[in-house]
Scaffold this motif. Structure first.
Motif: not given
Length: 156
Positions: A32-41
């Protein structure tokens, strides 16, 4: 399996994985960090820390195993909400087959705009046909006029 999603507004293309998320299973919140998926991170990090503290890491491991079945689906749904859509028919059918999107889901400028859309019926054309049918039943237009307009609306 994987699919490509494209955002027609920003011309951004994302290659997304479909199915079990092995990276989330092995690396937890890092994908999630590398995807920029802040909500699920944030959600994964809070659950991992919360469960890990009380179970010596066992609860975190169990959570990552279970969540790996769902994470890719959540990520794709979030991208679709942000304006992404399947880049072609194959990607569309892949997402439908895996239950990521509904079979009748319509996209604004989806891949089907590049295909022959002569036989695609829209809601507006169905409403227009309804109006024409009422005019035909009232005797305002003839059967020939109705048939000609019907062919034009349906692209036949």
């Amino acid at each position: 399996m994987q699919a490509n999603l494209v955002n027609k507004n920003t011309n951004e293309v994302k290659n997304v994985k479909v199915g079990f998320s092995w990276t989330e299973f092995f690396f937890g919140f890092w994908p999630a960090v590398f995807r920029g998926d802040w909500k699920w991170l944030l959600i994964m990090l809070l659950v991992d820390v919360g469960l890990g503290v009380f179970t010596w890491g066992g609860g975190s491991l169990l959570f990552n195993f279970i969540f790996a079945f769902f994470y890719n689906k959540f990520y794709v749904k979030d991208l679709i909400e942000k304006g992404f859509e399947p880049s072609d028919e194959g990607d569309y059918h892949t997402l439908v087959a895996q239950g990521y999107i509904q079979p009748n889901m319509r996209f604004g400028t989806a891949y089907n705009n590049s295909q022959n859309t002569a036989n695609v019926t829209t809601d507006a054309s169905l409403e227009e046909l309804d109006k024409l049918k009422k005019l035909l039943d009232d005797g305002t237009i003839t059967q020939e006029e109705f048939d000609a307009k019907k062919k034009q609306l349906l692209g036949l």
